[in-house]
Design a protein around this motif. Sequence first.
Motif, mmCIF file in Angstrom:
data_model
loop_
_atom_site.group_PDB
_atom_site.id
_atom_site.type_symbol
_atom_site.label_atom_id
_atom_site.label_comp_id
_atom_site.label_asym_id
_atom_site.label_seq_id
_atom_site.Cartn_x
_atom_site.Cartn_y
_atom_site.Cartn_z
ATOM 1 N N PHE A 198 64.654 4.841 72.496
ATOM 2 C CA PHE A 198 64.851 3.710 73.400
ATOM 3 C C PHE A 198 64.022 3.851 74.673
ATOM 4 C CE2 PHE A 198 67.952 6.979 74.257
ATOM 5 C CZ PHE A 198 67.963 7.096 75.639
ATOM 6 N N LEU A 199 63.957 2.735 75.411
ATOM 7 C CA LEU A 199 63.311 2.673 76.713
ATOM 8 C C LEU A 199 64.391 2.586 77.780
ATOM 9 C CD1 LEU A 199 60.819 2.174 78.589
ATOM 10 C CD2 LEU A 199 61.072 -0.265 78.050
ATOM 11 N N ARG A 200 64.288 3.437 78.789
ATOM 12 C CA ARG A 200 65.270 3.439 79.888
ATOM 13 C C ARG A 200 64.578 3.004 81.175
ATOM 14 N NH1 ARG A 200 68.753 2.785 83.305
ATOM 15 N NH2 ARG A 200 70.291 4.351 83.961
ATOM 16 N N ILE A 201 65.111 1.954 81.798
ATOM 17 C CA ILE A 201 64.551 1.464 83.056
ATOM 18 C C ILE A 201 65.655 1.346 84.094
ATOM 19 C CG2 ILE A 201 63.345 -0.402 84.240
ATOM 20 C CD1 ILE A 201 61.983 -1.163 81.717
ATOM 21 N N SER A 202 65.370 1.860 85.268
ATOM 22 C CA SER A 202 66.209 1.686 86.450
ATOM 23 C C SER A 202 65.244 1.418 87.598
ATOM 24 C CB SER A 202 67.025 2.952 86.717
ATOM 25 O OG SER A 202 67.896 2.776 87.814
#
Length: 398
Positions: A198-202
Amino acid sequence: MGCVIAGGGPAGAMLALLLARSGVEVTLLEKHGDFLRDFRGDTIHPSTLQVLDELGLAQEFLKLPHRKAYDLNLVSDRGDIKIASLRRLPSAYRYIAFVPQWDFLKLITTAAERYPGFRLLMNAEAYDLIREGGAVRGLRYRDESGEHEIRADLTVAADGRHSVLRERAGLVPENLGAPMDVVWFRLPRHRSDRDDTFLRISPGHMMVAINRESYWQLAYLIVKGGYARLTEQGIDALRGPVGDLLPWLADRVGQIEGYDDVSVLTVALNRLRRWHRPGFLCIGDAAHAMSPVFGVGINLAVQDAVAAANLLAGMLGSGAPIPESALHRVQRRRMLPTRLTQAAQRLVQNRVINPALTGGLDPSRLPRDLTKIPLLNRVAPRFIGQGIRPEHVMVKEL
Protein backbone atom coordinates in the motif's frame (compact mmCIF):
# COMPACT_ATOMS: atom_id res chain seq x y z
CA MET A 1 27.37 -11.56 -35.14
CA GLY A 2 23.78 -10.38 -35.05
CA CYS A 3 23.36 -8.35 -31.86
CA VAL A 4 25.22 -7.41 -28.71
CA ILE A 5 23.30 -5.98 -25.77
CA ALA A 6 24.82 -4.11 -22.84
CA GLY A 7 22.79 -4.42 -19.64
CA GLY A 8 21.15 -7.47 -18.12
CA GLY A 9 18.09 -5.69 -16.74
CA PRO A 10 14.50 -6.29 -17.90
CA ALA A 11 14.93 -4.57 -21.29
CA GLY A 12 18.23 -6.22 -22.20
CA ALA A 13 17.33 -9.68 -20.92
CA MET A 14 13.94 -9.74 -22.64
CA LEU A 15 15.35 -8.53 -25.96
CA ALA A 16 18.12 -11.13 -25.79
CA LEU A 17 15.58 -13.90 -25.17
CA LEU A 18 13.32 -12.80 -28.02
CA LEU A 19 16.18 -12.50 -30.50
CA ALA A 20 17.77 -15.82 -29.51
CA ARG A 21 14.35 -17.47 -29.70
CA SER A 22 14.00 -16.24 -33.30
CA GLY A 23 17.39 -17.64 -34.29
CA VAL A 24 19.53 -14.51 -33.99
CA GLU A 25 23.01 -14.81 -32.54
CA VAL A 26 23.03 -12.51 -29.51
CA THR A 27 25.41 -11.75 -26.64
CA LEU A 28 24.12 -10.16 -23.43
CA LEU A 29 26.59 -8.39 -21.13
CA GLU A 30 25.91 -7.81 -17.43
CA LYS A 31 28.51 -5.84 -15.50
CA HIS A 32 27.77 -7.51 -12.16
CA GLY A 33 28.45 -11.10 -11.15
CA ASP A 34 24.78 -11.81 -10.40
CA PHE A 35 21.38 -10.16 -10.45
CA LEU A 36 21.14 -9.88 -6.66
CA ARG A 37 20.79 -6.16 -6.13
CA ASP A 38 18.39 -5.01 -3.44
CA PHE A 39 15.72 -2.36 -3.88
CA ARG A 40 15.16 -2.76 -7.62
CA GLY A 41 11.75 -2.39 -9.20
CA ASP A 42 9.74 -5.57 -8.97
CA THR A 43 6.16 -4.85 -10.00
CA ILE A 44 5.22 -7.15 -12.87
CA HIS A 45 2.04 -5.80 -14.44
CA PRO A 46 -0.55 -7.61 -16.59
CA SER A 47 1.11 -6.35 -19.81
CA THR A 48 4.34 -8.16 -18.89
CA LEU A 49 2.48 -11.22 -17.63
CA GLN A 50 0.78 -11.41 -21.03
CA VAL A 51 4.18 -11.31 -22.77
CA LEU A 52 5.39 -14.13 -20.52
CA ASP A 53 2.26 -16.07 -21.43
CA GLU A 54 2.94 -15.60 -25.14
CA LEU A 55 6.46 -16.94 -24.56
CA GLY A 56 5.18 -19.98 -22.67
CA LEU A 57 6.81 -18.74 -19.44
CA ALA A 58 3.79 -17.63 -17.42
CA GLN A 59 3.47 -20.85 -15.46
CA GLU A 60 7.19 -20.88 -14.67
CA PHE A 61 6.90 -17.29 -13.50
CA LEU A 62 3.94 -18.06 -11.26
CA LYS A 63 5.98 -20.77 -9.52
CA LEU A 64 8.34 -18.06 -8.26
CA PRO A 65 7.64 -16.68 -4.78
CA HIS A 66 5.35 -13.72 -5.40
CA ARG A 67 2.36 -11.80 -4.12
CA LYS A 68 -0.61 -10.68 -6.16
CA ALA A 69 -2.19 -7.24 -5.78
CA TYR A 70 -5.69 -7.03 -7.24
CA ASP A 71 -6.46 -3.67 -5.66
CA LEU A 72 -4.32 -0.60 -5.02
CA ASN A 73 -4.86 1.13 -1.70
CA LEU A 74 -3.84 4.42 -0.14
CA VAL A 75 -3.73 4.70 3.65
CA SER A 76 -4.51 8.13 5.07
CA ASP A 77 -4.57 9.30 8.69
CA ARG A 78 -8.28 8.40 8.77
CA GLY A 79 -8.15 5.01 7.10
CA ASP A 80 -7.89 3.18 3.79
CA ILE A 81 -8.82 4.62 0.40
CA LYS A 82 -9.19 2.29 -2.59
CA ILE A 83 -7.40 3.91 -5.54
CA ALA A 84 -7.93 1.35 -8.29
CA SER A 85 -8.95 -2.24 -8.89
CA LEU A 86 -7.61 -4.51 -11.62
CA ARG A 87 -10.26 -7.17 -11.11
CA ARG A 88 -12.22 -6.25 -14.25
CA LEU A 89 -9.36 -5.88 -16.66
CA PRO A 90 -10.00 -7.57 -20.04
CA SER A 91 -7.05 -9.88 -19.41
CA ALA A 92 -6.31 -13.29 -17.99
CA TYR A 93 -4.02 -11.48 -15.53
CA ARG A 94 -5.98 -9.08 -13.36
CA TYR A 95 -3.34 -8.28 -10.80
CA ILE A 96 0.14 -6.91 -10.29
CA ALA A 97 2.68 -9.55 -9.25
CA PHE A 98 5.37 -8.50 -6.80
CA VAL A 99 8.46 -10.64 -7.33
CA PRO A 100 12.14 -9.87 -6.66
CA GLN A 101 13.62 -8.56 -9.89
CA TRP A 102 16.55 -10.96 -9.68
CA ASP A 103 14.14 -13.90 -9.84
CA PHE A 104 12.47 -12.39 -12.90
CA LEU A 105 15.82 -11.84 -14.64
CA LYS A 106 17.00 -15.34 -13.79
CA LEU A 107 13.82 -16.74 -15.34
CA ILE A 108 14.34 -14.78 -18.56
CA THR A 109 18.04 -15.54 -18.97
CA THR A 110 17.55 -19.23 -18.14
CA ALA A 111 14.91 -19.41 -20.87
CA ALA A 112 17.32 -17.71 -23.28
CA GLU A 113 20.04 -20.26 -22.51
CA ARG A 114 17.90 -22.92 -24.17
CA TYR A 115 18.79 -21.41 -27.55
CA PRO A 116 22.21 -22.04 -29.11
CA GLY A 117 22.66 -18.48 -30.35
CA PHE A 118 22.49 -16.93 -26.87
CA ARG A 119 25.52 -16.07 -24.80
CA LEU A 120 25.51 -14.37 -21.37
CA LEU A 121 28.66 -12.70 -20.08
CA MET A 122 28.62 -11.78 -16.39
CA ASN A 123 31.13 -9.40 -14.78
CA ALA A 124 31.41 -7.84 -18.24
CA GLU A 125 31.24 -4.04 -18.22
CA ALA A 126 30.67 -2.32 -21.57
CA TYR A 127 32.60 0.93 -21.68
CA ASP A 128 32.88 2.07 -25.30
CA LEU A 129 31.56 1.65 -28.84
CA ILE A 130 33.35 0.40 -31.94
CA ARG A 131 32.81 2.75 -34.89
CA GLU A 132 33.60 2.09 -38.51
CA GLY A 133 32.45 3.96 -41.59
CA GLY A 134 30.21 6.31 -39.64
CA ALA A 135 28.31 3.52 -37.88
CA VAL A 136 28.53 1.58 -34.63
CA ARG A 137 29.86 -1.93 -35.24
CA GLY A 138 30.00 -3.34 -31.73
CA LEU A 139 31.33 -2.51 -28.29
CA ARG A 140 34.32 -2.79 -26.01
CA TYR A 141 34.04 -4.33 -22.58
CA ARG A 142 36.25 -5.26 -19.67
CA ASP A 143 36.15 -8.24 -17.36
CA GLU A 144 38.52 -9.89 -14.90
CA SER A 145 40.78 -11.06 -17.72
CA GLY A 146 41.16 -7.67 -19.38
CA GLU A 147 39.61 -5.66 -22.23
CA HIS A 148 37.78 -7.19 -25.19
CA GLU A 149 35.76 -6.33 -28.28
CA ILE A 150 32.53 -7.74 -29.68
CA ARG A 151 31.53 -6.83 -33.22
CA ALA A 152 27.88 -6.94 -34.18
CA ASP A 153 25.37 -5.76 -36.76
CA LEU A 154 23.40 -4.07 -33.98
CA THR A 155 24.57 -2.78 -30.61
CA VAL A 156 21.87 -2.13 -28.02
CA ALA A 157 22.30 0.02 -24.93
CA ALA A 158 20.08 -1.34 -22.16
CA ASP A 159 22.55 -0.29 -19.49
CA GLY A 160 20.22 1.83 -17.41
CA ARG A 161 19.55 5.46 -16.60
CA HIS A 162 23.27 6.21 -16.30
CA SER A 163 24.04 4.51 -19.62
CA VAL A 164 27.70 4.66 -20.57
CA LEU A 165 27.07 3.60 -24.15
CA ARG A 166 24.40 6.27 -24.59
CA GLU A 167 26.97 8.84 -23.55
CA ARG A 168 29.56 7.37 -25.92
CA ALA A 169 27.02 7.69 -28.73
CA GLY A 170 26.58 11.38 -27.94
CA LEU A 171 22.91 11.02 -26.96
CA VAL A 172 21.80 13.27 -24.10
CA PRO A 173 18.43 12.81 -22.36
CA GLU A 174 16.03 15.67 -21.75
CA ASN A 175 15.44 16.08 -18.02
CA LEU A 176 11.74 16.32 -17.12
CA GLY A 177 12.25 16.77 -13.38
CA ALA A 178 11.15 14.95 -10.24
CA PRO A 179 10.34 16.49 -6.83
CA MET A 180 11.48 13.52 -4.75
CA ASP A 181 14.11 10.93 -3.98
CA VAL A 182 13.46 7.62 -2.23
CA VAL A 183 15.05 6.10 0.88
CA TRP A 184 14.79 2.30 0.68
CA PHE A 185 15.11 -0.04 3.66
CA ARG A 186 13.52 -3.11 5.16
CA LEU A 187 12.03 -4.12 8.49
CA PRO A 188 10.81 -7.52 9.74
CA ARG A 189 7.18 -8.42 9.11
CA HIS A 190 4.99 -10.09 11.74
CA ARG A 191 2.02 -12.29 10.94
CA SER A 192 -0.24 -9.85 12.74
CA ASP A 193 0.71 -7.03 10.33
CA ARG A 194 -1.63 -6.05 7.54
CA ASP A 195 -1.39 -8.25 4.48
CA ASP A 196 -1.29 -5.93 1.47
CA THR A 197 1.10 -3.61 -0.32
CA PHE A 198 0.00 0.00 0.00
CA LEU A 199 0.77 3.71 -0.21
CA ARG A 200 0.78 5.70 3.04
CA ILE A 201 0.30 9.47 2.93
CA SER A 202 0.12 11.95 5.79
CA PRO A 203 0.62 15.71 5.40
CA GLY A 204 4.38 16.17 4.95
CA HIS A 205 5.15 12.45 4.59
CA MET A 206 4.77 9.68 2.03
CA MET A 207 5.78 6.02 2.05
CA VAL A 208 5.25 2.84 0.06
CA ALA A 209 5.12 -0.46 1.98
CA ILE A 210 5.67 -3.69 0.04
CA ASN A 211 4.81 -6.97 1.73
CA ARG A 212 7.68 -9.44 1.24
CA GLU A 213 6.15 -12.10 3.49
CA SER A 214 9.02 -12.21 6.01
CA TYR A 215 9.84 -8.50 5.82
CA TRP A 216 8.56 -5.14 4.67
CA GLN A 217 10.39 -3.37 1.87
CA LEU A 218 9.78 0.29 2.60
CA ALA A 219 10.24 3.33 0.41
CA TYR A 220 10.20 6.63 2.30
CA LEU A 221 9.90 9.60 -0.06
CA ILE A 222 11.89 12.73 0.66
CA VAL A 223 12.13 16.10 -1.06
CA LYS A 224 14.56 16.01 -3.99
CA GLY A 225 18.12 16.48 -2.76
CA GLY A 226 17.04 16.18 0.86
CA TYR A 227 19.04 13.10 1.85
CA ALA A 228 22.07 15.02 3.13
CA ARG A 229 19.81 17.13 5.32
CA LEU A 230 18.08 13.99 6.61
CA THR A 231 21.37 12.33 7.57
CA GLU A 232 22.58 15.47 9.34
CA GLN A 233 19.61 15.18 11.70
CA GLY A 234 20.57 11.66 12.78
CA ILE A 235 18.86 8.32 12.30
CA ASP A 236 15.88 9.28 14.47
CA ALA A 237 14.87 11.71 11.73
CA LEU A 238 14.01 8.59 9.72
CA ARG A 239 12.86 6.31 12.52
CA GLY A 240 10.40 8.86 13.88
CA PRO A 241 8.32 9.37 10.71
CA VAL A 242 8.29 5.62 10.00
CA GLY A 243 6.91 4.89 13.45
CA ASP A 244 4.35 7.70 13.10
CA LEU A 245 3.18 6.59 9.66
CA LEU A 246 3.06 2.89 10.56
CA PRO A 247 2.54 2.67 14.35
CA TRP A 248 2.49 -1.13 14.25
CA LEU A 249 6.13 -0.97 13.07
CA ALA A 250 7.22 1.39 15.85
CA ASP A 251 8.64 -1.47 17.92
CA ARG A 252 10.94 -2.41 15.00
CA VAL A 253 12.29 0.93 13.77
CA GLY A 254 15.24 0.57 16.14
CA GLN A 255 16.55 -2.10 13.80
CA ILE A 256 17.49 0.71 11.42
CA GLU A 257 20.76 1.23 13.23
CA GLY A 258 22.09 3.92 10.92
CA TYR A 259 22.08 5.24 7.40
CA ASP A 260 24.35 2.38 6.34
CA ASP A 261 21.19 0.25 6.60
CA VAL A 262 19.35 2.18 3.86
CA SER A 263 19.79 2.80 0.14
CA VAL A 264 18.90 5.98 -1.70
CA LEU A 265 17.30 6.11 -5.13
CA THR A 266 17.90 9.43 -6.83
CA VAL A 267 14.70 9.68 -8.84
CA ALA A 268 15.09 10.73 -12.46
CA LEU A 269 12.48 11.35 -15.13
CA ASN A 270 13.94 11.88 -18.57
CA ARG A 271 13.94 10.67 -22.16
CA LEU A 272 16.02 10.84 -25.27
CA ARG A 273 14.79 12.82 -28.23
CA ARG A 274 16.71 10.41 -30.45
CA TRP A 275 17.16 6.77 -29.43
CA HIS A 276 19.54 5.65 -32.15
CA ARG A 277 22.62 6.10 -34.28
CA PRO A 278 23.57 3.95 -37.29
CA GLY A 279 24.01 0.44 -35.88
CA PHE A 280 23.07 1.53 -32.35
CA LEU A 281 19.82 1.62 -30.33
CA CYS A 282 18.85 2.60 -26.78
CA ILE A 283 15.92 0.94 -24.99
CA GLY A 284 14.55 0.82 -21.45
CA ASP A 285 15.99 3.24 -18.92
CA ALA A 286 18.80 4.12 -21.31
CA ALA A 287 16.14 5.67 -23.56
CA HIS A 288 13.76 6.92 -20.89
CA ALA A 289 14.19 6.92 -17.12
CA MET A 290 10.80 6.51 -15.47
CA SER A 291 9.61 7.84 -12.13
CA PRO A 292 8.57 5.20 -9.56
CA VAL A 293 5.00 6.50 -9.95
CA PHE A 294 2.69 3.62 -10.98
CA GLY A 295 5.62 1.16 -10.74
CA VAL A 296 5.72 0.78 -14.51
CA GLY A 297 9.47 0.95 -15.18
CA ILE A 298 10.03 -2.77 -15.70
CA ASN A 299 6.97 -3.04 -17.87
CA LEU A 300 7.87 -0.14 -20.17
CA ALA A 301 11.33 -1.69 -20.56
CA VAL A 302 9.84 -5.08 -21.49
CA GLN A 303 7.50 -3.41 -23.99
CA ASP A 304 10.48 -1.68 -25.63
CA ALA A 305 12.22 -5.03 -25.96
CA VAL A 306 9.19 -6.72 -27.53
CA ALA A 307 8.73 -3.88 -30.03
CA ALA A 308 12.43 -3.93 -30.95
CA ALA A 309 12.40 -7.69 -31.47
CA ASN A 310 9.22 -7.56 -33.55
CA LEU A 311 10.67 -4.90 -35.85
CA LEU A 312 14.31 -6.01 -36.07
CA ALA A 313 14.56 -9.78 -35.60
CA GLY A 314 13.84 -10.57 -39.25
CA MET A 315 16.61 -8.33 -40.54
CA LEU A 316 19.07 -9.53 -37.91
CA GLY A 317 18.29 -13.15 -38.67
CA SER A 318 18.78 -12.71 -42.40
CA GLY A 319 22.07 -10.89 -42.00
CA ALA A 320 20.70 -7.92 -43.93
CA PRO A 321 22.08 -4.48 -43.02
CA ILE A 322 20.04 -2.68 -40.36
CA PRO A 323 19.07 0.71 -41.80
CA GLU A 324 18.75 3.51 -39.27
CA SER A 325 15.19 3.99 -40.47
CA ALA A 326 14.37 0.58 -38.94
CA LEU A 327 15.80 1.72 -35.61
CA HIS A 328 13.74 4.88 -35.86
CA ARG A 329 10.61 2.74 -36.27
CA VAL A 330 11.31 1.25 -32.84
CA GLN A 331 11.57 4.73 -31.35
CA ARG A 332 8.47 5.94 -33.16
CA ARG A 333 6.42 3.01 -31.92
CA ARG A 334 7.54 3.37 -28.30
CA MET A 335 7.73 7.16 -28.03
CA LEU A 336 3.99 7.72 -27.66
CA PRO A 337 3.65 5.30 -24.71
CA THR A 338 6.75 6.85 -23.16
CA ARG A 339 5.49 10.42 -23.52
CA LEU A 340 1.99 9.69 -22.23
CA THR A 341 3.22 7.61 -19.29
CA GLN A 342 5.74 10.25 -18.28
CA ALA A 343 3.09 12.97 -18.64
CA ALA A 344 0.88 11.04 -16.21
CA GLN A 345 3.82 10.57 -13.85
CA ARG A 346 4.56 14.29 -13.93
CA LEU A 347 0.92 15.03 -13.18
CA VAL A 348 1.02 12.79 -10.09
CA GLN A 349 4.38 14.22 -9.05
CA ASN A 350 3.10 17.79 -9.29
CA ARG A 351 -0.43 17.30 -7.98
CA VAL A 352 0.10 14.58 -5.35
CA ILE A 353 3.71 13.89 -4.38
CA ASN A 354 5.05 17.44 -4.16
CA PRO A 355 2.03 18.71 -2.18
CA ALA A 356 2.17 15.63 0.07
CA LEU A 357 5.86 16.14 0.87
CA THR A 358 5.40 19.85 1.54
CA GLY A 359 2.33 19.37 3.72
CA GLY A 360 -0.18 20.78 1.26
CA LEU A 361 -2.15 17.58 0.64
CA ASP A 362 -4.43 15.80 3.07
CA PRO A 363 -5.71 12.59 1.43
CA SER A 364 -8.18 12.10 4.29
CA ARG A 365 -10.56 14.36 2.37
CA LEU A 366 -10.75 11.97 -0.58
CA PRO A 367 -13.69 9.56 -1.05
CA ARG A 368 -13.16 6.15 0.56
CA ASP A 369 -13.45 4.33 -2.77
CA LEU A 370 -12.20 6.07 -5.92
CA THR A 371 -13.20 3.07 -8.03
CA LYS A 372 -16.81 4.27 -7.74
CA ILE A 373 -15.93 7.21 -9.98
CA PRO A 374 -16.91 5.78 -13.42
CA LEU A 375 -14.28 7.45 -15.62
CA LEU A 376 -11.46 6.78 -13.16
CA ASN A 377 -12.61 3.19 -12.74
CA ARG A 378 -12.39 2.62 -16.50
CA VAL A 379 -9.15 4.44 -17.24
CA ALA A 380 -6.89 3.81 -14.23
CA PRO A 381 -6.85 -0.03 -14.30
CA ARG A 382 -6.08 -0.14 -18.03
CA PHE A 383 -3.42 2.54 -17.78
CA ILE A 384 -1.68 0.93 -14.79
CA GLY A 385 -2.19 -2.69 -15.77
CA GLN A 386 -1.80 -2.71 -19.55
CA GLY A 387 -0.26 0.63 -20.36
CA ILE A 388 -0.39 2.60 -23.59
CA ARG A 389 -0.03 0.45 -26.71
CA PRO A 390 0.79 -2.90 -25.09
CA GLU A 391 3.09 -5.02 -27.25
CA HIS A 392 2.62 -8.65 -28.20
CA VAL A 393 5.23 -11.18 -29.29
CA MET A 394 5.09 -11.41 -33.08
CA VAL A 395 8.46 -13.03 -33.85
CA LYS A 396 8.26 -16.79 -34.29
CA GLU A 397 10.36 -19.30 -32.42
CA LEU A 398 12.94 -21.12 -34.56
